[in-house]
Design a protein around this motif. Structure first.
Motif, PDB file in Angstrom:
ATOM      1  N   GLU A  21       0.813  -1.212   0.000  1.00 49.44           N
ATOM      2  CA  GLU A  21       0.000   0.000   0.000  1.00 49.44           C
ATOM      3  C   GLU A  21       0.844   1.258   0.000  1.00 49.44           C
ATOM      4  N   ASN A  22       2.053   1.207   0.532  1.00 48.68           N
ATOM      5  CA  ASN A  22       2.912   2.384   0.602  1.00 48.68           C
ATOM      6  C   ASN A  22       3.812   2.526  -0.623  1.00 48.68           C
ATOM      7  N   PHE A  23       3.672   1.621  -1.589  1.00 48.19           N
ATOM      8  CA  PHE A  23       4.504   1.682  -2.792  1.00 48.19           C
ATOM      9  C   PHE A  23       4.184   2.939  -3.595  1.00 48.19           C
ATOM     10  N   LEU A  24       5.224   3.655  -3.999  1.00 44.02           N
ATOM     11  CA  LEU A  24       5.065   4.832  -4.852  1.00 44.02           C
ATOM     12  C   LEU A  24       6.065   4.761  -5.989  1.00 44.02           C
ATOM     13  N   MET A  25       5.571   4.964  -7.194  1.00 44.02           N
ATOM     14  CA  MET A  25       6.452   4.999  -8.355  1.00 44.02           C
ATOM     15  C   MET A  25       7.370   6.217  -8.267  1.00 44.02           C
ATOM     16  N   GLN A  34      -1.075   2.434  -7.126  1.00 43.14           N
ATOM     17  CA  GLN A  34      -1.890   1.360  -6.552  1.00 43.14           C
ATOM     18  C   GLN A  34      -2.666   0.583  -7.615  1.00 43.14           C
ATOM     19  N   ASP A  35      -2.500   0.975  -8.875  1.00 41.46           N
ATOM     20  CA  ASP A  35      -3.140   0.255  -9.967  1.00 41.46           C
ATOM     21  C   ASP A  35      -2.245  -0.927 -10.352  1.00 41.46           C
ATOM     22  N   GLU A  36      -2.747  -2.139 -10.212  1.00 40.41           N
ATOM     23  CA  GLU A  36      -1.928  -3.335 -10.406  1.00 40.41           C
ATOM     24  C   GLU A  36      -1.350  -3.419 -11.811  1.00 40.41           C
TER      25      GLU A  36
END
Length: 282
Positions: A2-6, A205-207
């Motif tokens: 959830e905390n992943f950011l590009m 957050q888009d897979e």
């Protein structure tokens, strides 16, 4: 995750951020020094440049926009060092400029074309500023030949560290950011960056988008590693060739009983080069 950011400086992520009109208006206003409210509309255009002939080089842009005054903007991000970047950006902007009109149409239809380069390497080694803007100017009296072509270059490694940042510096810091704390801080300082950050959160957050982003990031890492290994192989070949040349010179000097010259050549590169020329060692 959830905390992943590009990372915004990965071209895939930057393109998706620029899909948000509020974000791209804010970014363009910061680079072009415009009031964001004066930009009424921005339209994303096809990024493939037209080829006049089958053997022409295909031009593919990162982000191509048209503003409401009909000026066209090319935004490019380059992470790996490319010393011919100026030539490359000129090539793409020239193609953008010339494809505006068809044979027989008036030159008066030509609109301004602007190149914005975001570089993760230092292009201008002797300049300290992170941002540069170029026009076509007269050499000595410095007046513009035309205002139809304009080049903006942002060198991320030169970003200054200070307390107060300009709008452009804030955007450059956003593009260069990787941590949530950095994004949170920057979003509070500028409403347009806040829109960009919210867009970044959505796409992160888009897979499906995350898979495309990770594939693009992997491809870039693989390319960088491939180029590095190619450089290493080139250096190894160069070192091997240099060793063979020195060995040949030493053998010839020993044959001719020039021991003093052999000893001197080991500590005097200029003399060693002179001897190689004398013996025709290339």
């Amino acid at each position: 995750m959830e905390n992943f950011l590009m990372k915004p400086k990965i071209d895939f992520a930057f393109k998706e951020i620029m899909a948000n009109e509020t974000a791209r208006i804010g970014f363009l206003a910061a680079v072009l020094e415009l009031n964001p409210e004066s930009i009424k509309e921005t339209v994303i255009l096809n990024t493939f440049l037209r080829r006049e002939h089958e053997d022409d080089k295909q031009g593919i842009l990162d982000v191509r926009l048209r503003m409401d005054n009909e000026a066209e903007i090319d935004i490019e991000i380059q992470l790996s060092e490319l010393n011919i970047w100026a030539d490359r950006s000129l090539f793409y902007l020239a193609k953008m400029f010339t494809e505006q009109i068809k044979p027989g149409e008036s030159y008066r239809l030509l609109k301004k074309c602007v190149s914005i380069s975001i570089l993760d390497f230092v292009l201008f080694k002797d300049e300290a500023n992170f941002y540069s803007c170029f026009h076509i100017m007269e050499d000595t009296r410095h007046f513009r030949y035309t205002d139809k072509m304009e080049f903006h270059v942002i060198e991320l490694p030169k970003l200054p560290v200070k307390e107060d940042y300009s709008k452009l510096e804030l955007w450059a810091k956003f593009i260069n950011a990787e941590k949530k704390e950095e994004f949170d801080m920057l979003a509070k300082k500028d409403p347009y960056i806040d829109s960009a950050y919210r867009q970044l959160q959505i796409i992160s957050q888009d897979e499906q988008m995350r898979m495309e982003y990770e594939a693009r990031e992997k491809a870039m890492r693989d390319y960088s590693e491939m180029m590095y290994e190619a450089d290493m192989r080139g250096e190894e070949r160069g070192e091997k060739r240099a060793t063979l040349r020195i060995n040949k010179l030493n053998s010839l000097l020993s044959r001719d009983n020039r021991i003093a010259d052999l000893v001197r050549s080991t500590s005097d590169p200029a003399f060693q080069k002179q001897l190689m020329g004398e013996y025709g060692i290339e």
